[in-house]
Design a protein around this motif. Sequence first.
Motif, short mmCIF file in Angstrom:
data_model
loop_
_atom_site.label_atom_id
_atom_site.label_comp_id
_atom_site.label_asym_id
_atom_site.label_seq_id
_atom_site.Cartn_x
_atom_site.Cartn_y
_atom_site.Cartn_z
N PHE A 207 40.39 44.39 43.18
CA PHE A 207 41.31 43.32 42.50
C PHE A 207 40.89 43.13 41.29
N LEU A 208 39.82 42.45 41.19
CA LEU A 208 39.55 42.07 39.69
C LEU A 208 39.23 43.04 38.71
N GLU A 209 39.00 44.21 39.14
CA GLU A 209 38.77 45.30 37.94
C GLU A 209 40.29 45.54 37.73
N ILE A 210 41.07 45.91 38.66
CA ILE A 210 42.57 46.16 38.46
C ILE A 210 43.44 45.30 37.48
N HIS A 211 43.01 43.95 37.44
CA HIS A 211 43.57 42.99 36.79
C HIS A 211 42.61 42.28 35.68
N PRO A 212 42.36 43.03 34.80
CA PRO A 212 41.51 42.53 33.61
C PRO A 212 41.85 40.97 33.18
N MET A 213 43.27 40.84 33.03
CA MET A 213 43.45 39.21 32.71
C MET A 213 43.15 38.18 33.83
N ILE A 214 43.29 38.57 35.16
CA ILE A 214 42.74 37.66 36.20
C ILE A 214 41.28 37.48 36.01
N ASN A 215 40.88 38.52 35.95
CA ASN A 215 39.50 38.72 35.86
C ASN A 215 38.61 38.05 34.67
N GLY A 216 39.35 38.30 33.66
CA GLY A 216 39.10 37.18 32.25
C GLY A 216 39.29 35.84 32.42
N PHE A 217 40.23 35.42 33.10
CA PHE A 217 40.44 34.08 33.28
C PHE A 217 39.55 33.39 34.10
N ILE A 218 39.33 34.18 35.36
CA ILE A 218 38.09 33.82 36.29
C ILE A 218 36.88 33.44 35.70
N LEU A 219 36.46 34.54 35.10
CA LEU A 219 35.14 34.58 34.27
C LEU A 219 34.96 33.59 33.41
N ASN A 220 35.86 33.35 32.64
CA ASN A 220 35.89 32.24 31.44
C ASN A 220 36.02 30.78 31.78
N HIS A 221 36.39 30.47 32.95
CA HIS A 221 36.65 29.37 33.59
C HIS A 221 35.71 28.81 34.67
N ILE A 222 35.10 29.66 35.36
CA ILE A 222 34.02 29.41 36.42
C ILE A 222 32.69 30.14 35.95
N SER A 223 31.99 29.48 35.09
CA SER A 223 30.75 29.71 34.50
C SER A 223 29.83 30.53 35.46
N ILE A 224 29.48 30.16 36.84
CA ILE A 224 28.81 30.68 37.60
C ILE A 224 29.00 32.10 38.18
N LEU A 225 30.35 32.37 38.32
CA LEU A 225 30.88 33.87 38.43
C LEU A 225 30.94 34.61 37.38
N LYS A 226 30.64 34.00 36.04
CA LYS A 226 30.52 34.87 34.91
C LYS A 226 29.03 35.40 34.80
N LYS A 227 28.28 34.53 35.18
CA LYS A 227 26.54 34.88 35.00
C LYS A 227 26.58 35.73 36.33
N ALA A 228 27.11 35.48 37.38
CA ALA A 228 27.02 36.55 38.82
C ALA A 228 27.56 37.96 38.21
N ASP A 229 28.55 37.96 37.73
CA ASP A 229 29.12 39.16 37.02
C ASP A 229 28.29 39.98 36.29
N GLY A 230 27.84 39.45 35.28
CA GLY A 230 26.70 39.96 34.50
C GLY A 230 25.45 40.42 34.96
N ILE A 231 25.00 39.63 35.95
CA ILE A 231 23.71 40.04 36.83
C ILE A 231 24.00 41.29 37.63
N ILE A 232 25.06 41.11 38.13
CA ILE A 232 25.42 42.37 39.38
C ILE A 232 25.67 43.74 38.65
N ARG A 233 26.29 43.58 37.25
CA ARG A 233 26.45 44.62 36.51
C ARG A 233 25.31 45.28 35.89
N LYS A 234 24.54 44.43 35.67
CA LYS A 234 23.21 44.97 35.07
C LYS A 234 22.37 45.78 36.13
N ILE A 235 22.42 44.95 37.23
CA ILE A 235 21.59 45.62 38.52
C ILE A 235 22.34 47.05 39.00
#
Length: 219
Positions: A187-215
């Motif tokens: 859902f988040l991948e197919i909707h980049p605007m929603i994904n960007g909004f969530i990651l920009n406003h919820i810092s913990i999810l942004k950090k988690a997203d970065g960690i998961i992608r690196k792993i």
Amino acid sequence: MEKLEMLYDHYKETFKLNKEAQSRRNKNFIILSSLEAFLFFLLIRPEKAFELITSKISKELNMSLQLSNSIIQTLIWLLIVYIMIRYVQDMLYVERQYLYLNKLEKEISYLSSTDIFSREGENYQKDYPIVLNLIDLFYKILMPVFFMVINIIRIYKEWVISSQITMALICDTVLCIAIIVIDLFYFLEIHPMINGFILNHISILKKADGIIRKILKSI
């Protein structure tokens, strides 16, 4: 081989692969919807649903087959996980290929000195009908959310009616969690605007997203 000819051959091959992926995606969506519909049937008429699938399997195998309800449930969860993975893979592949085809069309148009080579790119997006936007929202927003709700309610009901924690219940729960995670990330991948909004406003999810992608990239 000239650059234009090479690009055009590559474009035709890419377009063919994209069409094949679309065909698989459409087929898997029908199968996934059927499985989710059966899961919904299990919610409202469990006895009838189990009877129906047992008789169907026995008829196909041409023999009397006795399967416990827990085995049937786990098999359905497994099928949903598998089909959802294949569907998401093809869906994201098709979406990414549109951008690549558009890039190829622009390069071919530039080399051939014509602007008519834009079927999958600019021409497709030009004056895009609102009804197609609504259909797009149906596939990309309504159905993923609907599937997720059905799965959550079903696993909740399994826990409620279960008198004890069994291996089958644990397996079903793990499979359900996998489905929800795949559904959510899709859902988040197919909707980049929603994904960007969530990651920009919820810092913990942004950090988690970065960690998961690196792993995942390092695996």
